[in-house]
Design a protein around this motif. Structure first.
Motif, PDB file in Angstrom:
ATOM      1  N   LEU A   1      -1.198 -16.102  -6.381  1.00 11.44           N
ATOM      2  CA  LEU A   1      -2.520 -15.712  -5.875  1.00 11.44           C
ATOM      3  C   LEU A   1      -2.390 -14.569  -4.879  1.00 11.44           C
ATOM      4  CD1 LEU A   1      -5.550 -16.044  -5.589  1.00 11.44           C
ATOM      5  CD2 LEU A   1      -5.137 -17.886  -3.940  1.00 11.44           C
ATOM      6  N   HIS A   2      -1.455 -14.699  -3.943  1.00 14.85           N
ATOM      7  CA  HIS A   2      -1.252 -13.629  -2.964  1.00 14.85           C
ATOM      8  C   HIS A   2      -0.880 -12.325  -3.665  1.00 14.85           C
ATOM      9  CE1 HIS A   2      -0.198 -16.733   0.426  1.00 14.85           C
ATOM     10  NE2 HIS A   2      -1.455 -16.792   0.024  1.00 14.85           N
ATOM     11  N   ALA A   3      -0.028 -12.421  -4.686  1.00 15.84           N
ATOM     12  CA  ALA A   3       0.381 -11.230  -5.431  1.00 15.84           C
ATOM     13  C   ALA A   3      -0.808 -10.604  -6.160  1.00 15.84           C
ATOM     14  CB  ALA A   3       1.485 -11.582  -6.419  1.00 15.84           C
ATOM     15  N   ALA A   4      -1.681 -11.442  -6.708  1.00 15.76           N
ATOM     16  CA  ALA A   4      -2.854 -10.924  -7.416  1.00 15.76           C
ATOM     17  C   ALA A   4      -3.770 -10.150  -6.477  1.00 15.76           C
ATOM     18  CB  ALA A   4      -3.613 -12.076  -8.075  1.00 15.76           C
ATOM     19  N   ILE A   5      -3.972 -10.685  -5.273  1.00 15.42           N
ATOM     20  CA  ILE A   5      -4.844 -10.020  -4.295  1.00 15.42           C
ATOM     21  C   ILE A   5      -4.226  -8.703  -3.832  1.00 15.42           C
ATOM     22  CG2 ILE A   5      -5.873 -10.189  -1.990  1.00 15.42           C
ATOM     23  CD1 ILE A   5      -6.031 -13.241  -2.444  1.00 15.42           C
ATOM     24  N   ARG A   6      -2.928  -8.733  -3.554  1.00 15.81           N
ATOM     25  CA  ARG A   6      -2.251  -7.536  -3.064  1.00 15.81           C
ATOM     26  C   ARG A   6      -2.095  -6.471  -4.150  1.00 15.81           C
ATOM     27  NH1 ARG A   6       0.819  -6.667   1.338  1.00 15.81           N
ATOM     28  NH2 ARG A   6       2.477  -5.670   0.109  1.00 15.81           N
TER      29      ARG A   6
END
Length: 265
Positions: A93-98
């Motif tokens: 999820l963090h990777a998707a946002i970033r």
């Protein structure tokens, strides 16, 4: 994908993702995280979308982090161990946002606590309601985010303030968050979405390729934190299987005073 934990809509170049679990202050469980990942990836693949908004349902919370009632010693989905991690695909999820090549705006309408606080930190921009409350809770409930939630936070507010946020687990008003550079703007609660939509409109007037390359440039400076995050999540999976971690979780669920003193002997 059938969506039960989030609302997802696309309109005039903007994708809006709303965490829809207001009864638990929009705390996320494993399914919530999976649905958010799906929505971000859908917005990523849609060339008509130029900006993404992340917010929470209701008037009380943006997101209160991981739902502690869904967590046990094997994480949030019972998988446990190194293979299953903590049972939440938070790294993805963090990777998707970033990494989505489009700006992401957090519209913080209430409590942004714990893992919910980390979500807004990772977003490109944050607009806060004057009712918003920010803070960390991990060390209070036997958890932590030693990746982007701490290392990247320190880049935003400075080392001293980031350590205060994590070590003391205090809560901060929207104005206090603005003063420390944690949010971009504070508006009246009633005007939050109108202001967010105005920022989206201004972003959509800009070159999408220029915005994409600028985001990649900003991210490059902190890309090393991804490796730190992988180590942190691996250690968290092992920590969740300890009595110390479960004391924090159990105290929260049982609504009693936590007792970590015995783990200092």
């Amino acid at each position: 994908m059938e969506l039960t934990d989030i609302l997802y809509e696309k309109k005039q170049g903007t994708a809006k993702i709303t965490i829809n679990r207001p009864r638990v202050y929009n705390a996320f469980r494993a399914r919530t995280v999976r649905e958010m990942i799906w929505a971000f990836r859908d917005a990523w693949d849609d060339n008509q979308i130029g900006v993404v908004v992340l917010t929470g349902a209701g008037d009380k919370a943006f997101c209160a982090g991981g739902d502690q009632k869904e967590r046990d010693s094997k994480g949030y989905d019972g998988s446990g161990g190194l293979a299953g991690g903590i049972g939440l695909e938070v790294e993805a999820l963090h990777a998707a946002i970033r990494n989505i090549p489009k700006p992401v705006i957090a519209a913080v309408n209430g409590y942004a606590i714990g893992g919910g606080h980390v979500l807004h930190v990772i977003c490109d921009l944050t607009i806060a309601s004057d009712r918003a409350i920010f803070g960390q809770s991990g060390p209070k409930v036997g958890s932590y985010d030693a990746g982007f939630g701490s290392a990247y936070l320190a880049r935003i507010v400075g080392e001293k303030k980031a350590r205060e946020i994590w070590y003391l687990c205090r809560q901060y008003t929207a104005e206090e968050a603005l003063q420390m550079g944690l949010v971009n703007k504070v508006v009246s609660h009633e005007n939050l979405m109108a202001e967010t939509e105005d920022w989206c409109r201004q972003i959509l007037e800009k070159s999408p390729t220029a915005l994409k390359m600028l985001k990649y440039s900003f991210n490059a400076d902190s890309a090393n934190i991804e490796g730190i995050s992988q180590l942190a999540m691996g250690s968290l999976a092992m920590f969740y299987n300890t009595e110390e971690a479960m004391e924090g979780r159990n105290a929260f669920v049982e609504k009693r005073q936590v007792n970590f003193a015995r783990f200092r002997k």
